[in-house]
Design a protein around this motif. Structure first.
Motif: not given
Length: 694
Positions: A197-209
């Motif tokens: 078994s296995g578990i994981g996360i893949n995330a991003s946060i973007t800011r663009d003015s």
């Protein structure tokens, strides 16, 4: 528009003929024997694309090097794709087609993440790829040509499938991007592998003015994945959530206004915005049966909502739309013997969609606009959609030959409920002046569509390095809910047929002397093309033709130098009679359809740890109106990027986009109300990234 092949395409084709040394060719051959993993076209991961399928892939190494702020930056590496970026995360797509515009034109291209369509078949959105986690994708797969035999409605010109990484196997990444005009992005990937078994996360946060006044993008995306392996079944579950909060800049107006630095930065619609939220949950169960067969069942759930100020319309109404639904995909694979194989399945989906359009105050402008566009609700309706589709594919393979006959039958039913008075009245039922209100609402109804999509593909393996293939296919798309129920003027009911396309394609692919390549030629005839006529009626009696040649290649000159080319030459024409402004458009080029697109990337492996790449992107001139009276001159852009691996875990990237500071338009358009209008491209800009893998 010139009919002969331009110099830029001759150059790209000539690259394919460059010889490589015997040593390099031998190394390239060895490298290419390590096949790429793909899922598009089969739903089950396999080591190479199905014979006879035109599937292009943008791999993880390319995505890391480019670090795209927008998916357009990498889709142009696919021959025949001509995506035009709007403002923020908005765009208009094209794949073996003109750039799609209009309420339901998004139905010409199916978009997916991990093989799950981003939207239900009748509820597409022209910008929907911003709901896929492209920023942290493992790869992007593009199927060109009709994919309706497997994917059903909307896969009429092809499929764009964003594949997210398997984070259940000890994944680890931290990254940060900083760029011009206040751009920043933070990236996290982490996974734990427990064996079975296995578990994981893949995330991003973007800011663009943003480059333009009063524009900005705030965006968050996350994938969560879990895996559990039994003795004969692997169960993989995933969740994707995306949130977009965007302040939007609209078109700038005036002939070649994009060349004026001051005008290009202006925003005539500072109040415009788009807020979008999307959630998808799926669980994929894959059985390996004792007799060698396999069974795949994937149930899924979608929940999406969007608030969007329609700043380009008089009165600037607010649109709110949402969809929530469940569905299931299935696939059974059985081998009768070494020559005959069967694939079959049943897909089903149920979706509840809503849409409202509300104007907060009186319309500004002429007396006619004020009289015909009232404040209050313009539309308020629900649509429940049910789709059921069995499909099957039978393959015969012997020696060098492989033949597959596939077909899908799809039934789509819409149950539409109108919550406002039917007709072209105000929301309270009173009449508008000057002939009636602009917006018309059909009475509640049910609409059914059935479509059959056959496909025949044949491939012949000439030798270990070369293969020929040919396809004959029929694609389709049912009308979208907005085309059926969001009417104007005197139209009370939209009696629409499904768009259909008949496609014939032939190609050659393989590798010769250090060059991996695919050459393809196609012709596609589309019937029941849906459009809005000069009376503002939504009708489906149009016909278009799409013909072209494409080339994708990767050539290794030696250990240090390599080149990649994606080039296409195509004609997209109207094939029906319609008179606009005194011009019969039959035989004209479809607007926003450049005949030539060329992308070339020259790479230099400076050392084992350092790489530089120069990209040249060419967009030919194209007409901006169906009458072919107005034109955009096209453009050429240069980009420079590089990477430097400081260690096995730490890499620094740097990019200069638009090196020559070209003044160009991401998109050019023509409106009978305002004349030429544009989304200006960004001037020279920079990005620096640091990525740590553990």
């Amino acid at each position: 528009m010139p009919a002969k092949l331009p110099v830029s395409l001759y150059y790209a084709i000539a690259i394919a003929l460059l010889p490589g040394s015997a040593a390099v060719a031998q190394q390239q051959s060895t490298d290419e024997n390590i096949e790429r993993i793909v899922t598009t076209g089969s739903r089950i991961a396999q080591e190479s694309p199905e014979h006879g399928l035109a599937i292009s892939q943008i791999d993880n190494q390319t995505l890391n090097l480019v670090s795209p702020m927008h998916i357009e930056e990498v889709l142009k590496f696919v021959a025949g794709a001509g995506v035009q970026r709007g403002n923020g995360q908005e765009y208009l797509p094209a794949l073996r087609s003109q750039v799609f515009t209009g309420a339901g034109a998004c139905g010409g291209l199916l978009t997916a993440e991990d093989d799950i369509p981003l939207r239900a078949a009748g509820f597409c959105n022209i910008n929907e790829l911003f709901e896929a986690h492209t920023e942290m994708a493992q790869r992007i797969e593009v199927l060109k040509g009709p994919g309706s035999a497997l994917y059903g409605s909307n896969a009429i010109h092809g499929v764009v499938n964003v594949i997210t990484p398997d984070v259940t196997r000890d994944a680890g990444l931290l990254g940060v991007d900083y760029g011009s005009y206040g751009y920043s992005r933070y990236k996290l990937r982490h996974g734990e592998d427990f064996g079975k078994s296995g578990i994981g996360i893949n995330a991003s946060i973007t800011r663009d003015s943003g480059y333009r006044e009063n524009e900005s993008v705030h965006q968050e995306k996350v994938n969560v994945r879990h895996r559990y392996e039994f003795s004969d079944v692997t169960l993989t579950s995933g969740l994707t959530y995306t949130n977009l909060d965007q302040d939007t800049a609209g078109y700038i107006e005036g002939f070649e206004s994009y060349k004026n630095e001051t005008l290009a930065q202006q925003n005539g619609d500072p109040e415009a915005f788009r807020k979008n939220r999307a959630l998808r949950i799926w669980s994929k169960a894959q059985w390996s049966l004792d007799n060698g067969d396999s069974l795949l069942i994937t149930p899924y759930y979608r929940d999406q909502s969007m608030d969007f100020l329609m700043h380009f319309l008089p009165g600037q109404p607010l649109e709110k739309n949402s969809q929530e639904g469940i569905g299931v995909q299935s696939l059974y694979q059985h081998a009768f013997n070494n020559q005959w194989q069967l694939e079959a399945g049943l897909d089903a989906e149920y979706t509840e969609g809503t849409l409202s359009q509300f104007q907060d105050g009186p319309t500004q402008g002429s007396a006619f606009l004020q009289a015909t566009i009232p404040e209050g609700f313009h539309y308020d309706y629900d649509v429940d959609a049910t789709m059921i589709a069995p499909f099957a594919a039978l393959t015969w393979q012997r020696d060098a030959w492989r033949i597959t006959a596939a077909a899908r039958f799809e039934s789509m039913q819409y149950d539409y409920t109108n919550h406002l008075p039917a007709g072209r009245t105000r929301a309270d039922g009173t009449e508008c002046g000057m002939g009636g209100c602009r917006y018309a609402r059909p009475p509640s109804s049910s609409d059914d569509y059935t479509n059959f999509s056959p496909k025949l593909r044949i491939s012949y393996q000439i030798n270990d390095a070369l293969s020929l293939y040919g396809n004959i296919a029929r694609g389709y798309r049912a009308p979208q809910a907005t085309e059926l129920y969001r009417l104007q003027r005197e139209q009370q009911v939209a009696d629409l047929d499904s768009e259909t396309v008949t496609s014939i394609e032939a190609g050659l692919k393989g590798q010769v002397a250090g060059t991996r390549f695919t050459l393809a030629a196609y012709t596609m005839d589309k019937d029941n093309f849906i459009f809005r006529d000069s009376d503002f009626f939504t009708v489906s009696d149009g016909e278009t033709r799409h013909q072209g040649v494409e080339m994708e290649l990767m050539h290794q000159f030696n250990q240090q130098w390599d080149i990649a080319v994606a080039a296409s030459y195509a004609n997209h024409t109207y094939e029906y009679d319609q008179v606009l402004n005194g011009v019969n458009i039959n035989g004209n080029d479809i607007d926003t359809a450049p005949d030539t697109l060329v992308n070339t990337r020259l790479g230099w492996q400076v050392t084992d740890a350092a790489r530089l790449q120069m990209e040249w992107h060419h967009v030919a001139a194209y007409y901006t109106d169906p009458e072919n009276l107005n034109e955009y001159e096209g453009h050429d852009l240069l980009h420079l990027r590089g990477s430097w691996a400081l260690s096995n875990t730490l890499t620094v990237f740097a990019r200069v986009n638009n090196v020559t500071d070209e003044r160009y338009a991401e998109r050019a358009d023509f409106s009978s109300f305002s004349g030429p209008r544009y989304f200006p491209g960004r001037p020279r800009n920079y990005m620096v990234s640091v990525q740590y893998q553990y």
